[in-house]
Design a protein around this motif. Structure first.
Motif, PDB file in Angstrom:
ATOM      1  N   SER A  68       0.705  -1.212   0.010  1.00 58.04           N
ATOM      2  CA  SER A  68      -0.042  -0.053   0.226  1.00 58.04           C
ATOM      3  C   SER A  68       0.969   1.333   0.051  1.00 58.04           C
ATOM      4  N   SER A  69       1.992   1.450   0.574  1.00 59.90           N
ATOM      5  CA  SER A  69       2.786   2.596   0.808  1.00 59.90           C
ATOM      6  C   SER A  69       3.389   2.740  -0.678  1.00 59.90           C
ATOM      7  N   PHE A  70       3.606   1.667  -1.566  1.00 60.49           N
ATOM      8  CA  PHE A  70       4.195   1.864  -3.001  1.00 60.49           C
ATOM      9  C   PHE A  70       3.111   2.479  -3.829  1.00 60.49           C
ATOM     10  N   LEU A  71       1.996   1.845  -3.669  1.00 56.73           N
ATOM     11  CA  LEU A  71       0.850   2.329  -4.617  1.00 56.73           C
ATOM     12  C   LEU A  71       0.657   3.758  -4.395  1.00 56.73           C
ATOM     13  N   ILE A  72       0.536   4.196  -2.974  1.00 58.25           N
ATOM     14  CA  ILE A  72       0.194   5.579  -2.317  1.00 58.25           C
ATOM     15  C   ILE A  72       1.259   6.664  -2.979  1.00 58.25           C
ATOM     16  N   ALA A  73       2.575   5.910  -2.897  1.00 55.47           N
ATOM     17  CA  ALA A  73       3.659   6.609  -3.545  1.00 55.47           C
ATOM     18  C   ALA A  73       3.603   7.097  -4.818  1.00 55.47           C
ATOM     19  N   LEU A  74       3.158   5.887  -5.519  1.00 58.82           N
ATOM     20  CA  LEU A  74       2.962   6.104  -7.237  1.00 58.82           C
ATOM     21  C   LEU A  74       1.709   6.927  -7.502  1.00 58.82           C
ATOM     22  N   GLN A  75       0.584   6.794  -6.772  1.00 63.17           N
ATOM     23  CA  GLN A  75      -0.388   7.716  -6.979  1.00 63.17           C
ATOM     24  C   GLN A  75      -0.019   9.199  -6.587  1.00 63.17           C
ATOM     25  N   ILE A 228      10.878  14.357 -16.521  1.00 60.98           N
ATOM     26  CA  ILE A 228      12.022  13.390 -15.881  1.00 60.98           C
ATOM     27  C   ILE A 228      12.126  13.770 -14.485  1.00 60.98           C
ATOM     28  N   ALA A 229      12.412  15.182 -14.302  1.00 58.43           N
ATOM     29  CA  ALA A 229      12.490  15.756 -13.037  1.00 58.43           C
ATOM     30  C   ALA A 229      11.324  15.382 -11.967  1.00 58.43           C
ATOM     31  N   SER A 230      10.101  15.529 -12.434  1.00 61.14           N
ATOM     32  CA  SER A 230       9.028  15.308 -11.380  1.00 61.14           C
ATOM     33  C   SER A 230       9.039  13.868 -10.969  1.00 61.14           C
ATOM     34  N   PHE A 231       9.540  12.746 -11.546  1.00 59.78           N
ATOM     35  CA  PHE A 231       9.556  11.627 -10.975  1.00 59.78           C
ATOM     36  C   PHE A 231      10.878  11.300 -10.354  1.00 59.78           C
ATOM     37  N   GLN A 232      11.763  12.214 -10.280  1.00 58.92           N
ATOM     38  CA  GLN A 232      12.906  12.217  -9.589  1.00 58.92           C
ATOM     39  C   GLN A 232      12.892  13.288  -8.523  1.00 58.92           C
ATOM     40  N   VAL A 233      11.816  13.769  -7.897  1.00 63.74           N
ATOM     41  CA  VAL A 233      11.797  14.613  -6.915  1.00 63.74           C
ATOM     42  C   VAL A 233      12.213  13.976  -5.509  1.00 63.74           C
ATOM     43  N   PHE A 234      12.856  14.519  -5.023  1.00 65.81           N
ATOM     44  CA  PHE A 234      13.329  14.176  -3.241  1.00 65.81           C
ATOM     45  C   PHE A 234      13.744  14.944  -2.581  1.00 65.81           C
ATOM     46  N   ASP A 235      14.673  15.802  -2.858  1.00 65.67           N
ATOM     47  CA  ASP A 235      15.245  16.682  -1.767  1.00 65.67           C
ATOM     48  C   ASP A 235      14.155  17.676  -1.163  1.00 65.67           C
ATOM     49  N   ILE A 236      13.349  18.344  -2.009  1.00 69.35           N
ATOM     50  CA  ILE A 236      12.439  19.163  -1.177  1.00 69.35           C
ATOM     51  C   ILE A 236      11.572  18.470  -0.256  1.00 69.35           C
ATOM     52  N   ILE A 237      11.069  17.247  -0.533  1.00 70.69           N
ATOM     53  CA  ILE A 237      10.155  16.543   0.016  1.00 70.69           C
ATOM     54  C   ILE A 237      11.147  15.936   1.474  1.00 70.69           C
ATOM     55  N   ASN A 238      12.302  15.547   1.241  1.00 69.53           N
ATOM     56  CA  ASN A 238      13.043  15.138   2.417  1.00 69.53           C
ATOM     57  C   ASN A 238      13.345  16.243   3.416  1.00 69.53           C
ATOM     58  N   VAL A 239      13.432  17.426   2.900  1.00 66.70           N
ATOM     59  CA  VAL A 239      13.758  18.631   3.723  1.00 66.70           C
ATOM     60  C   VAL A 239      12.633  19.045   4.438  1.00 66.70           C
ATOM     61  N   THR A 240      11.369  18.959   3.760  1.00 70.59           N
ATOM     62  CA  THR A 240      10.184  19.566   4.367  1.00 70.59           C
ATOM     63  C   THR A 240       9.207  18.838   5.096  1.00 70.59           C
ATOM     64  N   THR A 241       8.846  17.672   4.396  1.00 74.65           N
ATOM     65  CA  THR A 241       7.860  16.990   5.187  1.00 74.65           C
ATOM     66  C   THR A 241       8.217  15.542   5.262  1.00 74.65           C
ATOM     67  N   GLU A 242       9.508  14.910   4.698  1.00 70.74           N
ATOM     68  CA  GLU A 242       9.874  13.808   4.934  1.00 70.74           C
ATOM     69  C   GLU A 242       8.707  12.573   4.518  1.00 70.74           C
ATOM     70  N   GLY A 243       8.312  12.939   3.606  1.00 71.83           N
ATOM     71  CA  GLY A 243       7.096  12.026   3.205  1.00 71.83           C
ATOM     72  C   GLY A 243       5.571  12.110   3.744  1.00 71.83           C
ATOM     73  N   GLY A 244       5.546  12.926   5.027  1.00 78.01           N
ATOM     74  CA  GLY A 244       4.376  13.261   5.660  1.00 78.01           C
ATOM     75  C   GLY A 244       3.606  14.533   5.154  1.00 78.01           C
ATOM     76  N   PRO A 245       2.793  14.838   5.930  1.00 82.57           N
ATOM     77  CA  PRO A 245       2.025  14.018   7.040  1.00 82.57           C
ATOM     78  C   PRO A 245       1.521  12.886   6.739  1.00 82.57           C
ATOM     79  N   GLY A 246       1.467  11.899   7.611  1.00 80.14           N
ATOM     80  CA  GLY A 246       1.003  10.459   7.054  1.00 80.14           C
ATOM     81  C   GLY A 246       1.813  10.045   6.025  1.00 80.14           C
ATOM     82  N   ARG A 247       1.147   9.705   4.908  1.00 81.85           N
ATOM     83  CA  ARG A 247       1.784   9.495   3.567  1.00 81.85           C
ATOM     84  C   ARG A 247       1.475   9.985   2.334  1.00 81.85           C
ATOM     85  N   SER A 248       0.994  11.587   2.609  1.00 75.97           N
ATOM     86  CA  SER A 248       0.570  12.545   1.650  1.00 75.97           C
ATOM     87  C   SER A 248       1.503  12.687   0.670  1.00 75.97           C
TER      88      SER A 248
END
Length: 297
Positions: A68-75, A228-248
């Motif tokens: 479910s975590s993978f499917l939510i991340a894909l969505q 391509i950049a949109s599917f490689q996004v990581f740094d801004i999420i890691n700095v700000t939300t770390e994947g949260g709140p929840g898995r949003s």
């Protein structure tokens, strides 16, 4: 020069060419080709970073679609892509059209719009965390001052966090693609606009029938790069939300990082990485094929 000397000179030139290419080829082999092959093999194992690699076949790939975590991340990644790509295209094109005209201080505005692209995403994330701070941030303070009591939670709300990240990313990268569109606008022959004006075309018709078709190669390239950049996004999420709140704000690269380096499931993380590669490859190939129908040469 006889044939023997010519052959000797040709061999020397060939050897010199090999010597120039060899360092780059070795770098590609060691740091790109070999890790790609090893990464795919690891995706077929249960490797955890330590110990033996037990071959499990494609079970990691099957596991993804039951996770479910993978499917939510894909969505989330699809939503993020479908918002950042068109918004970046629209705003960068609008800025390019505006600054392409002869405006007083136009070069200053170009620099100001391009400047965020020179700043690291980590620094930008830290700044925008303060700007969008839900309690005492300047944005919410302004909203309260104009009478809005139910202010957004921005990075801290499950319904707003992902779109807040979209705002920050579009703000950062729009100046870079603005420069690309301005380069495309400079290559359009001004005589086309003069002819259209003589025929009675207004500004909107000139844009639809001249500017937009002539910018199609630039639009295609910007679409590919932003996708391509949109599917490689990581740094801004890691700095700000770390994947949260929840898995949003969980996205695919975040899942790769967490599975491989946080939970020690290297095999499963590698499988997600190769699934991500296939998504990018397939959609990019479709775009390359489709550009024959709408890109003006």
């Amino acid at each position: 020069m006889n044939k023997k000397k010519r052959n000797k000179l040709a061999r020397r030139e060939w050897l010199a060419g090999i010597c120039f290419l060899l360092p780059n080829f070795l770098g590609f082999l060691i740091f790109t080709a070999l890790p790609v092959v090893m990464g795919f093999y690891i995706s077929l194992t249960d490797y955890s970073g330590f110990g033996k690699m037990n071959f499990v076949g494609f079970s990691n790939y099957v596991k993804m679609f039951k996770d479910s975590s993978f499917l939510i991340a894909l969505q989330n990644n699809l939503v993020y892509t479908l918002t950042t790509v068109p918004l970046t295209l629209i705003f960068s094109l609008l800025l390019a059209l505006m600054l392409n005209r002869k405006l007083y201080g136009g070069h200053i505005f170009q620099t100001l719009f391009f400047f965020p692209n020179l700043t690291s995403m980590v620094a930008i994330g830290c700044v925008w965390l303060q700007i969008f701070e839900s309690k005492n941030g300047p944005v919410n303070q302004l909203l309260r001052n104009i009478g809005i009591s139910d202010v957004p939670k921005w990075f801290w709300g499950t319904s707003t966090a992902l779109f807040t990240i979209v705002i920050v990313v579009v703000w950062k990268q729009v100046g870079y693609y603005m420069i690309m569109f301005m380069g495309g606008l400079k290559n359009i022959n001004p005589e086309l606009y003069e002819a259209a004006k003589i025929d009675g075309a207004n500004a909107w018709k000139a844009f639809l029938h001249i500017t937009w078709p002539m910018l199609s190669p630039t639009t295609f390239m910007v679409t590919i790069l932003t996708f391509i950049a949109s599917f490689q996004v990581f740094d801004i999420i890691n700095v700000t939300t770390e994947g949260g709140p929840g898995r949003s704000t969980q996205v695919l690269v975040m899942r790769i990082y967490q599975e491989a380096f946080k939970y020690g499931r290297m095999g499963y993380g590698s499988a997600i990485g190769y699934f991500l590669f296939m998504i990018i490859f397939i959609i990019t190939a479709i775009q390359w094929y489709g550009q024959r129908k709408w890109v003006v040469e």
